[in-house]
Enzyme design. Structure first.
Site, PDB file in Angstrom:
ATOM      1  N   HIS A   1       0.841  -1.198   0.000  1.00 34.10           N
ATOM      2  CA  HIS A   1       0.000   0.000   0.000  1.00 34.10           C
ATOM      3  C   HIS A   1       0.877   1.249   0.000  1.00 34.10           C
ATOM      4  O   HIS A   1       1.923   1.280   0.645  1.00 34.10           O
ATOM      5  CB  HIS A   1      -0.932  -0.005   1.217  1.00 34.10           C
ATOM      6  CG  HIS A   1      -2.045  -0.982   1.067  1.00 34.10           C
ATOM      7  ND1 HIS A   1      -1.858  -2.345   1.146  1.00 34.10           N
ATOM      8  CD2 HIS A   1      -3.351  -0.796   0.780  1.00 34.10           C
ATOM      9  CE1 HIS A   1      -3.003  -2.953   0.927  1.00 34.10           C
ATOM     10  NE2 HIS A   1      -3.930  -2.032   0.705  1.00 34.10           N
ATOM     11  N   PRO A   2       0.438   2.273  -0.698  1.00 39.48           N
ATOM     12  CA  PRO A   2       1.261   3.490  -0.791  1.00 39.48           C
ATOM     13  C   PRO A   2       1.231   4.293   0.498  1.00 39.48           C
ATOM     14  O   PRO A   2       0.232   4.297   1.222  1.00 39.48           O
ATOM     15  CB  PRO A   2       0.589   4.269  -1.918  1.00 39.48           C
ATOM     16  CG  PRO A   2      -0.848   3.845  -1.851  1.00 39.48           C
ATOM     17  CD  PRO A   2      -0.814   2.387  -1.444  1.00 39.48           C
TER      18      PRO A   2
END
Length: 173
Positions: free
Chosen positions: A71-72
């Site tokens: 996930h960013p």
């Protein structure tokens, strides 16, 4: 914006179409949709989402950690390089993270670094439910929490995020 489809059309898809349609619902993790496909037919968007979350929850811990690490970071490198999914771009922008001052970007980068150093995963929050100020408050609050609690919180946030994405994809069912 993605075209909305009916649950019937989703249930009728072959594996490759199903994964192509739902593969990014869980950030950079098409394996979730692939594993959930066998649970068709789904009776509702909630049942589909529950099946997908169950795939994540049943995965080995190392897979779950790798999944979370996919996930960013908020307003992080992925946002700067444009490598986030379209859903993440929209969600972060909705919270005002696409319009940050240089000072705010530096503060977020610092907090993201502290969080990742402490917990070993990126800070994850359902940005659509928060303002920029609330996100800053939450990351600051959550940095010093127990890592096990933060792992659980990250999974809860992923459930919120992915539920919104599934609902956005499907017509009312």
């Amino acid at each position: 914006m993605k075209a909305r489809l009916s649950l019937d059309s989703l249930n009728a898809m072959d594996l490759s179409a199903f994964v192509a349609t739902l593969g990014e619902t869980f950030e950079h993790a098409p394996w979730v949709a692939e594993a959930a496909w066998n649970g068709r037919p789904f009776e509702s968007a909630d049942a589909l989402h529950a099946a997908m979350m169950e795939v994540v929850r049943r995965a080995p811990q190392a897979t779950q950690i790798a999944f979370l690490c996919g996930h960013p970071e908020l307003a992080g490198r992925e946002a700067q390089t444009g490598s986030m999914t379209n859903d993440s771009k929209h969600e972060q922008a909705s919270a005002g993270l696409g319009e940050m001052t240089g000072e705010e970007l530096a503060r977020m980068a610092h907090l993201n670094g502290l969080y990742r150093l402490r917990h070993g995963i990126p800070f994850i929050i359902a940005a659509l439910h928060h303002t920029k100020a609330q996100i800053f408050d939450e990351i600051q609050r959550r940095i010093d929490r127990d890592t096990t609690d933060e792992f659980d919180e990250a999974m809860t946030q992923i459930s919120h995020i992915s539920s919104l994405r599934v609902r956005a994809l499907l017509s009312a069912n």
